[in-house]
Design a protein around this motif. Structure first.
Motif, PDB file in Angstrom:
ATOM      1  N   VAL A 193       0.830  -1.204   0.000  1.00  0.00           N
ATOM      2  CA  VAL A 193       0.000   0.000   0.000  1.00  0.00           C
ATOM      3  C   VAL A 193       0.860   1.247   0.000  1.00  0.00           C
ATOM      4  O   VAL A 193       0.636   2.201  -0.749  1.00  0.00           O
ATOM      5  N   ILE A 194       1.882   1.274   0.849  1.00  0.00           N
ATOM      6  CA  ILE A 194       2.760   2.443   0.929  1.00  0.00           C
ATOM      7  C   ILE A 194       3.497   2.649  -0.384  1.00  0.00           C
ATOM      8  O   ILE A 194       3.582   3.760  -0.905  1.00  0.00           O
ATOM      9  N   ALA A 195       4.014   1.583  -0.946  1.00  0.00           N
ATOM     10  CA  ALA A 195       4.744   1.709  -2.204  1.00  0.00           C
ATOM     11  C   ALA A 195       3.835   2.216  -3.310  1.00  0.00           C
ATOM     12  O   ALA A 195       4.210   3.075  -4.102  1.00  0.00           O
ATOM     13  N   ALA A 196       2.622   1.713  -3.356  1.00  0.00           N
ATOM     14  CA  ALA A 196       1.702   2.119  -4.413  1.00  0.00           C
ATOM     15  C   ALA A 196       1.291   3.568  -4.283  1.00  0.00           C
ATOM     16  O   ALA A 196       1.057   4.256  -5.278  1.00  0.00           O
ATOM     17  N   SER A 197       1.233   4.061  -3.052  1.00  0.00           N
ATOM     18  CA  SER A 197       0.769   5.431  -2.841  1.00  0.00           C
ATOM     19  C   SER A 197       1.690   6.454  -3.474  1.00  0.00           C
ATOM     20  O   SER A 197       1.270   7.568  -3.796  1.00  0.00           O
ATOM     21  N   SER A 198       2.950   6.093  -3.658  1.00  0.00           N
ATOM     22  CA  SER A 198       3.896   7.038  -4.237  1.00  0.00           C
ATOM     23  C   SER A 198       3.721   7.184  -5.732  1.00  0.00           C
ATOM     24  O   SER A 198       4.156   8.168  -6.318  1.00  0.00           O
ATOM     25  N   PHE A 199       3.116   6.227  -6.339  1.00  0.00           N
ATOM     26  CA  PHE A 199       3.045   6.229  -7.789  1.00  0.00           C
ATOM     27  C   PHE A 199       1.626   6.514  -8.260  1.00  0.00           C
ATOM     28  O   PHE A 199       1.137   5.900  -9.196  1.00  0.00           O
ATOM     29  N   VAL A 200       0.980   7.450  -7.574  1.00  0.00           N
ATOM     30  CA  VAL A 200      -0.328   7.919  -8.011  1.00  0.00           C
ATOM     31  C   VAL A 200      -0.169   8.492  -9.405  1.00  0.00           C
ATOM     32  O   VAL A 200       0.713   9.315  -9.655  1.00  0.00           O
ATOM     33  N   GLY A 201      -0.992   8.052 -10.324  1.00  0.00           N
ATOM     34  CA  GLY A 201      -0.874   8.535 -11.692  1.00  0.00           C
ATOM     35  C   GLY A 201      -1.072  10.041 -11.762  1.00  0.00           C
ATOM     36  O   GLY A 201      -1.976  10.582 -11.140  1.00  0.00           O
ATOM     37  N   THR A 202      -0.224  10.741 -12.496  1.00  0.00           N
ATOM     38  CA  THR A 202      -0.350  12.182 -12.618  1.00  0.00           C
ATOM     39  C   THR A 202      -1.019  12.536 -13.931  1.00  0.00           C
ATOM     40  O   THR A 202      -0.792  11.899 -14.955  1.00  0.00           O
ATOM     41  N   SER A 203      -1.853  13.582 -13.873  1.00  0.00           N
ATOM     42  CA  SER A 203      -2.550  14.010 -15.079  1.00  0.00           C
ATOM     43  C   SER A 203      -1.577  14.585 -16.097  1.00  0.00           C
ATOM     44  O   SER A 203      -1.826  14.548 -17.284  1.00  0.00           O
ATOM     45  N   SER A 204      -0.458  15.125 -15.618  1.00  0.00           N
ATOM     46  CA  SER A 204       0.586  15.622 -16.513  1.00  0.00           C
ATOM     47  C   SER A 204       1.879  15.733 -15.727  1.00  0.00           C
ATOM     48  O   SER A 204       1.872  16.020 -14.540  1.00  0.00           O
ATOM     49  N   ALA A 205       2.969  15.476 -16.424  1.00  0.00           N
ATOM     50  CA  ALA A 205       4.265  15.619 -15.773  1.00  0.00           C
ATOM     51  C   ALA A 205       4.620  17.089 -15.685  1.00  0.00           C
ATOM     52  O   ALA A 205       4.237  17.889 -16.536  1.00  0.00           O
ATOM     53  N   ILE A 206       5.343  17.460 -14.638  1.00  0.00           N
ATOM     54  CA  ILE A 206       5.755  18.842 -14.455  1.00  0.00           C
ATOM     55  C   ILE A 206       7.271  18.920 -14.311  1.00  0.00           C
ATOM     56  O   ILE A 206       7.950  17.911 -14.135  1.00  0.00           O
ATOM     57  N   SER A 207       7.772  20.152 -14.372  1.00  0.00           N
ATOM     58  CA  SER A 207       9.202  20.409 -14.209  1.00  0.00           C
ATOM     59  C   SER A 207       9.456  20.842 -12.769  1.00  0.00           C
ATOM     60  O   SER A 207       8.868  21.817 -12.295  1.00  0.00           O
ATOM     61  N   ILE A 208      10.332  20.123 -12.085  1.00  0.00           N
ATOM     62  CA  ILE A 208      10.554  20.327 -10.649  1.00  0.00           C
ATOM     63  C   ILE A 208      12.016  20.658 -10.382  1.00  0.00           C
ATOM     64  O   ILE A 208      12.920  20.007 -10.906  1.00  0.00           O
ATOM     65  N   LEU A 209      12.221  21.675  -9.540  1.00  0.00           N
ATOM     66  CA  LEU A 209      13.548  21.993  -9.002  1.00  0.00           C
ATOM     67  C   LEU A 209      13.568  21.563  -7.548  1.00  0.00           C
ATOM     68  O   LEU A 209      12.657  21.887  -6.783  1.00  0.00           O
TER      69      LEU A 209
END
Length: 359
Positions: A9-25
């Motif tokens: 459950v914990i591992a799966a929670s990190s990989f919630v599908g995103t509606s779009s990828a973003i640019s992160i600093l």
């Protein structure tokens, strides 16, 4: 069976599908080689985001928002965990991953070096959708730490540069390298650094999924302070998946008390709770304070903040302003003159009211 199910459950929670990828600093104050920032970086990339780290060459905890740039072109000593040798440039890439940069400066300075040098020169001046700091080794709870934490300082610097920011801090305070992350633990669960990163990734993905494509993740001047509790996975599963609670910074927060030791002749600090550090002046006073939420159970706090320190509305500030008069005028003469000039020009040009600019 319980441990295996919980781990899944914990591992799966990190990989919630995103509606779009973003640019992160990414940045932090524990340094570019810390276990938690590297796990966060790995999981954000696994979620599909474009991620870049620019973080201190060494531990810069407690620097707050100080923007200190090195005077040396090269490192005088080895970087943290001996990842980069002395004599290497003060700004450079990690020997293994070219998208991980170190700089020999404070967290806020790293943010500015990233925005003004690294990204324009090496990444085609690509836009940044979100800045994330941490997860820090140790919590940063309450108004007192807001001004002292380097994790918050690097985040605050990004927000001031029009980039939404989230500061993450975790209750596990051990300082360790990303090269020491347990693949298995006595509990059978992931390393605490991995779980702290999973929690942070889940929150980032929640923000992304709740934001319409090509829209800002948060309004200008806004940020989040996120604190997660001590994760117990090294030994047991009593606190490995804390729920997130909306909080405010004040309320049960501590400040410092200077305690003198007559034997050693030295001072040390102890925590002190005061009314002045916890009075609710702005925001939603019905929200719980982040300090008691995180310190008294297996819960994570999420506090919304802004960079606007301006005096609030209400009778208290009105009394202060009244006391300052007539020495300090309660108006803006320059603005008053500007409005008068606008009116004069409108009269001359006979501008119809429906075309007037709102003031």
């Amino acid at each position: 069976m319980k441990l295996h199910l919980l781990s899944a459950v914990i591992a799966a929670s990190s990989f919630v599908g995103t509606s779009s990828a973003i640019s992160i600093l990414m940045g932090n104050d524990d340094g570019f080689g810390s276990a938690q920032i590297r796990e966060f970086y790995r999981l954000l990339k696994a979620s599909g985001h474009q991620v870049l780290i620019v973080a201190p060459a060494d531990n810069e905890s407690g620097q707050g928002g100080r923007s200190v740039f090195t005077n040396n072109k090269t490192l005088a000593v080895n970087s943290e965990y001996n990842l980069v040798p002395a004599g290497a440039p003060s700004l450079g890439r990690d020997p293994i991953d070219p998208d991980i940069w170190y700089y020999n400066g404070t967290p806020a300075a790293c943010t500015y070096v990233a925005l003004d040098h690294v990204i324009p020169l090496y990444y085609g001046n690509r836009s940044i959708d979100l800045y994330v700091g941490g997860p820090n080794f140790g919590t940063n709870l309450g108004n007192f730490l807001y001004t002292l934490a380097g994790t918050m300082g690097g985040t605050y610097a990004a927000i001031g540069r029009n980039v939404p920011g989230v500061a993450f801090s975790g209750g596990n305070s051990e300082q360790r390298s990303y090269t020491w992350i347990n693949k298995t633990t006595a509990s059978g669960l992931p390393d605490p650094a991995t779980i702290q990163a999973q929690l942070a990734t889940t929150l980032v993905n929640q923000l992304v999924n709740a934001t319409q494509p090509h829209k800002r993740i948060m309004p200008l001047g806004y940020g989040l302070n996120v604190n997660t509790p001590f994760i117990t996975s090294l030994t047991n599963d009593s606190c490995v998946n804390p729920p997130f609670i909306q909080t405010r910074m004040g309320g049960g927060g501590t400040t410092d008390l200077a305690v003198y030791n007559a034997t050693t002749g030295l001072f040390h600090y102890e925590n002190l709770i005061t009314d002045g550090n916890n009075i609710c002046i702005n925001g939603n006073c019905a929200l719980p304070g982040e300090t008691p939420i995180v310190d008294n159970g297996c819960f994570a706090s999420v506090s919304v903040f802004t960079i606007d320190y301006d005096a609030p509305l209400g009778p208290a500030q009105h009394g202060i302003r009244t006391a300052l008069q007539p020495l300090v005028a309660y108006e803006n003469p320059a603005a008053k003159m500007m409005l008068k000039e606008r009116k004069r020009l409108r009269d001359i040009l006979s501008v119809r009211p429906e075309y007037e600019v709102n003031e």
